[in-house]
Design a protein around this motif. Structure first.
Motif, PDB file in Angstrom:
ATOM      1  N   ILE A 165      -6.122  -3.409  -1.765  1.00  0.00           N
ATOM      2  CA  ILE A 165      -5.177  -4.239  -1.026  1.00  0.00           C
ATOM      3  C   ILE A 165      -5.977  -4.983   0.033  1.00  0.00           C
ATOM      4  N   PHE A 166      -5.954  -6.292  -0.040  1.00  0.00           N
ATOM      5  CA  PHE A 166      -6.727  -7.162   0.840  1.00  0.00           C
ATOM      6  C   PHE A 166      -5.756  -8.079   1.581  1.00  0.00           C
TER       7      PHE A 166
ATOM      8  N   SER B 157     -11.421  -8.244   6.602  1.00  0.00           N
ATOM      9  CA  SER B 157      -9.966  -8.303   6.434  1.00  0.00           C
ATOM     10  C   SER B 157      -9.276  -7.553   7.566  1.00  0.00           C
ATOM     11  N   PRO B 158      -8.129  -8.072   8.054  1.00  0.00           N
ATOM     12  CA  PRO B 158      -7.395  -7.354   9.097  1.00  0.00           C
ATOM     13  C   PRO B 158      -6.748  -6.063   8.601  1.00  0.00           C
ATOM     14  N   ALA B 159      -6.600  -5.904   7.286  1.00  0.00           N
ATOM     15  CA  ALA B 159      -6.093  -4.665   6.699  1.00  0.00           C
ATOM     16  C   ALA B 159      -6.554  -4.607   5.247  1.00  0.00           C
ATOM     17  N   TYR B 160      -7.393  -3.607   4.944  1.00  0.00           N
ATOM     18  CA  TYR B 160      -7.933  -3.440   3.603  1.00  0.00           C
ATOM     19  C   TYR B 160      -7.911  -1.959   3.264  1.00  0.00           C
ATOM     20  N   GLY B 161      -7.497  -1.644   2.051  1.00  0.00           N
ATOM     21  CA  GLY B 161      -7.501  -0.252   1.601  1.00  0.00           C
ATOM     22  C   GLY B 161      -7.487  -0.187   0.084  1.00  0.00           C
ATOM     23  N   ILE B 162      -7.751   1.005  -0.418  1.00  0.00           N
ATOM     24  CA  ILE B 162      -7.776   1.222  -1.868  1.00  0.00           C
ATOM     25  C   ILE B 162      -6.856   2.383  -2.183  1.00  0.00           C
ATOM     26  N   VAL B 163      -6.010   2.194  -3.186  1.00  0.00           N
ATOM     27  CA  VAL B 163      -5.058   3.227  -3.581  1.00  0.00           C
ATOM     28  C   VAL B 163      -4.994   3.298  -5.106  1.00  0.00           C
ATOM     29  N   ARG B 164      -4.922   4.532  -5.624  1.00  0.00           N
ATOM     30  CA  ARG B 164      -4.736   4.741  -7.060  1.00  0.00           C
ATOM     31  C   ARG B 164      -3.273   5.137  -7.253  1.00  0.00           C
ATOM     32  N   ASP B 165      -2.548   4.375  -8.039  1.00  0.00           N
ATOM     33  CA  ASP B 165      -1.113   4.652  -8.194  1.00  0.00           C
ATOM     34  C   ASP B 165      -0.864   5.849  -9.110  1.00  0.00           C
TER      35      ASP B 165
ATOM     36  N   ALA C 299      -9.134   4.851  -0.074  1.00  0.00           N
ATOM     37  CA  ALA C 299      -9.621   4.402   1.235  1.00  0.00           C
ATOM     38  C   ALA C 299      -8.401   3.952   2.022  1.00  0.00           C
ATOM     39  N   PRO C 300      -8.205   4.449   3.238  1.00  0.00           N
ATOM     40  CA  PRO C 300      -7.009   4.099   4.002  1.00  0.00           C
ATOM     41  C   PRO C 300      -6.929   2.612   4.313  1.00  0.00           C
ATOM     42  N   LEU C 301      -5.732   2.127   4.462  1.00  0.00           N
ATOM     43  CA  LEU C 301      -5.501   0.732   4.831  1.00  0.00           C
ATOM     44  C   LEU C 301      -5.818   0.588   6.320  1.00  0.00           C
ATOM     45  N   GLU C 302      -6.856  -0.190   6.624  1.00  0.00           N
ATOM     46  CA  GLU C 302      -7.271  -0.352   8.008  1.00  0.00           C
ATOM     47  C   GLU C 302      -8.077  -1.636   8.167  1.00  0.00           C
ATOM     48  N   PRO C 303      -8.263  -2.078   9.404  1.00  0.00           N
ATOM     49  CA  PRO C 303      -9.076  -3.274   9.635  1.00  0.00           C
ATOM     50  C   PRO C 303     -10.521  -3.031   9.203  1.00  0.00           C
TER      51      PRO C 303
ATOM     52  N   PHE D 299       0.835  -1.198   0.000  1.00  0.00           N
ATOM     53  CA  PHE D 299       0.000   0.000   0.000  1.00  0.00           C
ATOM     54  C   PHE D 299       0.872   1.252   0.000  1.00  0.00           C
ATOM     55  N   SER D 300       1.881   1.276   0.861  1.00  0.00           N
ATOM     56  CA  SER D 300       2.777   2.435   0.955  1.00  0.00           C
ATOM     57  C   SER D 300       3.524   2.673  -0.346  1.00  0.00           C
ATOM     58  N   ALA D 301       3.980   1.602  -0.975  1.00  0.00           N
ATOM     59  CA  ALA D 301       4.712   1.745  -2.237  1.00  0.00           C
ATOM     60  C   ALA D 301       3.804   2.279  -3.344  1.00  0.00           C
ATOM     61  N   LEU D 302       2.580   1.766  -3.421  1.00  0.00           N
ATOM     62  CA  LEU D 302       1.663   2.192  -4.478  1.00  0.00           C
ATOM     63  C   LEU D 302       1.172   3.624  -4.288  1.00  0.00           C
ATOM     64  N   LYS D 303       1.071   4.088  -3.051  1.00  0.00           N
ATOM     65  CA  LYS D 303       0.571   5.446  -2.830  1.00  0.00           C
ATOM     66  C   LYS D 303       1.633   6.513  -3.097  1.00  0.00           C
TER      67      LYS D 303
END
Length: 143
Positions: free
Chosen positions: A135-136, A119-127, A111-115, A100-104
């Motif tokens: 990210i699931f 999923s224990p960590a899910y987020g959406i990022v546009r590169d 949508a921030p990466l969060e529980p 997630f950090s690399a793609l952002k």
């Protein structure tokens, strides 16, 4: 570590119709369909009856491949973003965080990466190239 990238089709209220179509056209097997109304906090979100019935996630399997199909919420039209996204499944939160950090970098967090309930960590990022990634993180196996 094992990762998986899966096409994710985002529609505006036509997910059930699309699922039936892909089931027929591709010979896909539907293994999961979840609605926004099934979320544990659905009652707290003030969702309309229409929104509660929309598909939040589905998994179709055909051959050795998977395809995810879902609807956006009525107030978040699908035309506001790419209709086909890539869902990256990572084995743990640390791997999801790294990806997630690399793609952002140079991109935009949708949508921030969060529980979240699935999923224990899910987020959406546009590169930086305009490609949207979900990210699931897999849930650890329960003993």
């Amino acid at each position: 570590m094992t990762y998986k990238a899966t096409p994710f089709i985002l529609l505006d209220g036509q997910a059930r119709e699309a699922i039936r179509f892909y089931e027929s056209a591709l010979g896909a097997q539907v293994v999961l369909v979840k609605t926004y109304g099934e979320a544990p906090d659905a009652d707290d979100q003030g969702l309309s009856a229409e929104a509660r019935e929309r598909v939040t996630h589905s998994v179709l399997v055909f051959g050795g491949a998977e395809l995810y199909v879902a609807d956006c919420l009525p107030e978040e039209p699908a035309h506001a973003g790419p209709r086909v996204q890539i869902c990256v499944t990572a084995p743990d939160v640390a791997a999801s965080t790294r990806i997630f950090s690399a793609l952002k970098d140079g991109g935009e967090v949708v949508a921030p990466l969060e529980p979240i309930y699935f999923s224990p960590a899910y987020g959406i990022v546009r590169d930086r190239y305009g490609v949207t990634f979900q990210i699931f993180t897999e849930r650890p196996a329960e003993n």
